[in-house]
Design a protein around this motif. Structure first.
Motif, PDB file in Angstrom:
ATOM      1  N   ASP A 120       0.827  -1.211   0.000  1.00  0.00           N
ATOM      2  CA  ASP A 120       0.000   0.000   0.000  1.00  0.00           C
ATOM      3  C   ASP A 120       0.860   1.259   0.000  1.00  0.00           C
ATOM      4  O   ASP A 120       0.558   2.231  -0.697  1.00  0.00           O
ATOM      5  N   LEU A 121       1.946   1.250   0.752  1.00  0.00           N
ATOM      6  CA  LEU A 121       2.806   2.427   0.879  1.00  0.00           C
ATOM      7  C   LEU A 121       3.889   2.508  -0.193  1.00  0.00           C
ATOM      8  O   LEU A 121       4.549   3.531  -0.344  1.00  0.00           O
ATOM      9  N   GLY A 122       4.087   1.412  -0.935  1.00  0.00           N
ATOM     10  CA  GLY A 122       5.086   1.404  -1.999  1.00  0.00           C
ATOM     11  C   GLY A 122       6.516   1.383  -1.492  1.00  0.00           C
ATOM     12  O   GLY A 122       7.414   1.931  -2.133  1.00  0.00           O
ATOM     13  N   VAL A 123       6.721   0.743  -0.343  1.00  0.00           N
ATOM     14  CA  VAL A 123       8.061   0.671   0.267  1.00  0.00           C
ATOM     15  C   VAL A 123       8.294  -0.730   0.816  1.00  0.00           C
ATOM     16  O   VAL A 123       7.361  -1.500   0.999  1.00  0.00           O
ATOM     17  N   ALA A 124       9.541  -1.035   1.090  1.00  0.00           N
ATOM     18  CA  ALA A 124       9.906  -2.220   1.865  1.00  0.00           C
ATOM     19  C   ALA A 124      10.456  -1.693   3.185  1.00  0.00           C
ATOM     20  O   ALA A 124      11.380  -0.871   3.186  1.00  0.00           O
ATOM     21  N   PHE A 125       9.885  -2.107   4.287  1.00  0.00           N
ATOM     22  CA  PHE A 125      10.334  -1.610   5.581  1.00  0.00           C
ATOM     23  C   PHE A 125      11.753  -2.090   5.870  1.00  0.00           C
ATOM     24  O   PHE A 125      12.125  -3.210   5.523  1.00  0.00           O
ATOM     25  N   PRO A 126      12.542  -1.247   6.546  1.00  0.00           N
ATOM     26  CA  PRO A 126      13.869  -1.700   6.978  1.00  0.00           C
ATOM     27  C   PRO A 126      13.727  -2.933   7.867  1.00  0.00           C
ATOM     28  O   PRO A 126      12.741  -3.060   8.617  1.00  0.00           O
ATOM     29  N   GLY A 127      14.690  -3.836   7.799  1.00  0.00           N
ATOM     30  CA  GLY A 127      14.619  -5.107   8.517  1.00  0.00           C
ATOM     31  C   GLY A 127      14.321  -4.994  10.000  1.00  0.00           C
ATOM     32  O   GLY A 127      13.450  -5.695  10.512  1.00  0.00           O
ATOM     33  N   GLU A 128      15.032  -4.132  10.713  1.00  0.00           N
ATOM     34  CA  GLU A 128      14.809  -4.005  12.156  1.00  0.00           C
ATOM     35  C   GLU A 128      13.399  -3.508  12.462  1.00  0.00           C
ATOM     36  O   GLU A 128      12.768  -3.971  13.406  1.00  0.00           O
ATOM     37  N   TYR A 129      12.920  -2.550  11.660  1.00  0.00           N
ATOM     38  CA  TYR A 129      11.571  -2.024  11.888  1.00  0.00           C
ATOM     39  C   TYR A 129      10.535  -3.095  11.565  1.00  0.00           C
ATOM     40  O   TYR A 129       9.554  -3.265  12.289  1.00  0.00           O
ATOM     41  N   ARG A 130      10.766  -3.841  10.506  1.00  0.00           N
ATOM     42  CA  ARG A 130       9.851  -4.926  10.122  1.00  0.00           C
ATOM     43  C   ARG A 130       9.749  -5.951  11.249  1.00  0.00           C
ATOM     44  O   ARG A 130       8.656  -6.390  11.628  1.00  0.00           O
ATOM     45  N   ARG A 131      10.896  -6.340  11.803  1.00  0.00           N
ATOM     46  CA  ARG A 131      10.892  -7.292  12.929  1.00  0.00           C
ATOM     47  C   ARG A 131      10.171  -6.709  14.144  1.00  0.00           C
ATOM     48  O   ARG A 131       9.441  -7.420  14.835  1.00  0.00           O
ATOM     49  N   TYR A 132      10.361  -5.427  14.393  1.00  0.00           N
ATOM     50  CA  TYR A 132       9.672  -4.761  15.499  1.00  0.00           C
ATOM     51  C   TYR A 132       8.154  -4.875  15.319  1.00  0.00           C
ATOM     52  O   TYR A 132       7.432  -5.220  16.252  1.00  0.00           O
ATOM     53  N   LEU A 133       7.679  -4.580  14.105  1.00  0.00           N
ATOM     54  CA  LEU A 133       6.235  -4.654  13.826  1.00  0.00           C
ATOM     55  C   LEU A 133       5.695  -6.067  14.041  1.00  0.00           C
ATOM     56  O   LEU A 133       4.587  -6.244  14.545  1.00  0.00           O
ATOM     57  N   LEU A 134       6.483  -7.070  13.662  1.00  0.00           N
ATOM     58  CA  LEU A 134       6.048  -8.464  13.753  1.00  0.00           C
ATOM     59  C   LEU A 134       6.224  -9.077  15.145  1.00  0.00           C
ATOM     60  O   LEU A 134       5.423  -9.916  15.562  1.00  0.00           O
ATOM     61  N   GLN A 135       7.255  -8.682  15.854  1.00  0.00           N
ATOM     62  CA  GLN A 135       7.591  -9.349  17.114  1.00  0.00           C
ATOM     63  C   GLN A 135       7.282  -8.541  18.370  1.00  0.00           C
ATOM     64  O   GLN A 135       7.154  -9.120  19.444  1.00  0.00           O
ATOM     65  N   VAL A 136       7.180  -7.207  18.234  1.00  0.00           N
ATOM     66  CA  VAL A 136       6.998  -6.382  19.426  1.00  0.00           C
ATOM     67  C   VAL A 136       5.659  -5.656  19.416  1.00  0.00           C
ATOM     68  O   VAL A 136       4.804  -5.895  20.265  1.00  0.00           O
ATOM     69  N   SER A 137       5.477  -4.742  18.460  1.00  0.00           N
ATOM     70  CA  SER A 137       4.289  -3.898  18.483  1.00  0.00           C
ATOM     71  C   SER A 137       4.158  -3.128  17.175  1.00  0.00           C
ATOM     72  O   SER A 137       5.142  -2.899  16.484  1.00  0.00           O
ATOM     73  N   SER A 138       2.956  -2.677  16.879  1.00  0.00           N
ATOM     74  CA  SER A 138       2.732  -1.822  15.712  1.00  0.00           C
ATOM     75  C   SER A 138       2.971  -0.356  16.062  1.00  0.00           C
ATOM     76  O   SER A 138       2.776   0.530  15.240  1.00  0.00           O
ATOM     77  N   GLY A 139       3.378  -0.096  17.283  1.00  0.00           N
ATOM     78  CA  GLY A 139       3.618   1.283  17.728  1.00  0.00           C
ATOM     79  C   GLY A 139       4.422   1.277  19.006  1.00  0.00           C
ATOM     80  O   GLY A 139       5.345   0.495  19.164  1.00  0.00           O
ATOM     81  N   GLY A 140       4.037   2.128  19.930  1.00  0.00           N
ATOM     82  CA  GLY A 140       4.752   2.193  21.207  1.00  0.00           C
ATOM     83  C   GLY A 140       5.865   3.197  21.163  1.00  0.00           C
ATOM     84  O   GLY A 140       5.634   4.392  21.234  1.00  0.00           O
ATOM     85  N   ALA A 141       7.107   2.729  20.990  1.00  0.00           N
ATOM     86  CA  ALA A 141       8.263   3.627  20.928  1.00  0.00           C
ATOM     87  C   ALA A 141       8.270   4.432  19.632  1.00  0.00           C
ATOM     88  O   ALA A 141       8.903   5.466  19.539  1.00  0.00           O
ATOM     89  N   VAL A 142       7.577   3.945  18.625  1.00  0.00           N
ATOM     90  CA  VAL A 142       7.466   4.595  17.328  1.00  0.00           C
ATOM     91  C   VAL A 142       5.981   4.816  17.075  1.00  0.00           C
ATOM     92  O   VAL A 142       5.145   4.047  17.542  1.00  0.00           O
ATOM     93  N   ALA A 143       5.635   5.872  16.330  1.00  0.00           N
ATOM     94  CA  ALA A 143       4.233   6.130  16.001  1.00  0.00           C
ATOM     95  C   ALA A 143       3.581   4.844  15.475  1.00  0.00           C
ATOM     96  O   ALA A 143       4.197   4.095  14.721  1.00  0.00           O
TER      97      ALA A 143
END
Length: 154
Positions: free
Chosen positions: A21-44
């Motif tokens: 939808d956004l036309g990007v590939a998320f950076p690896g660390e951020y992608r892992r954060y979204l999958l393993q930690v949270s969709s937000g929190g420390a980041v919007a």
């Protein structure tokens, strides 16, 4: 969002859908954060809205600039200086009405240029008064955090 509440993680399907939808590939660390930690929190929080996937609190950001590579601040120093050299001066015009048109045109061009300084990034955290920490999504600096110092003249 309650800053103490941690939003849920995203599924692999959610992350893939958001990237498409956004036309990007998320950076690896951020992608892992979204999958393993949270969709937000420390980041919007990255969330699906009626307009597609986007980050909470980034409503004024230009979506069309996200796929563009984030420019290192050193890369636009000369262009920034050039813009200020072209700043219309009131004393060069016979009156305020004559000055208004070139000043408005300069402002329009400059604000577009200024927005491009944060292309490829989103506000990770808003600090108030125009101060923010940016998460870089695209380009060679993807996955890094940057202080948006434009409110303090960088």
């Amino acid at each position: 969002m309650n800053r103490l509440a941690v939003p849920p993680r995203l599924t692999e399907a959610d992350v893939v859908e958001a990237e498409v939808d956004l036309g990007v590939a998320f950076p690896g660390e951020y992608r892992r954060y979204l999958l393993q930690v949270s969709s937000g929190g420390a980041v919007a929080q990255l969330e699906k809205t009626e307009n597609g996937w986007w980050w909470a609190g980034n409503s004024t950001r230009r979506r069309d600039l996200l796929p563009l590579p984030f420019p290192h601040p050193d890369s636009y120093e000369d262009a920034d200086d050039e813009f200020y050299r072209r700043l219309p001066r009131a004393e060069d015009y016979p009156d305020g009405d004559a000055f208004a048109e070139p000043m408005n045109a300069w402002n329009t061009e400059y604000w577009d240029f200024d927005e491009r300084k944060t292309a490829g990034s989103v506000v990770a955290e808003e600090h108030g008064c125009g101060f923010a920490t940016l998460l870089v999504i695209t380009g060679p600096l993807a996955g890094t955090l940057w202080w948006d110092g434009r409110a303090t003249c960088d």
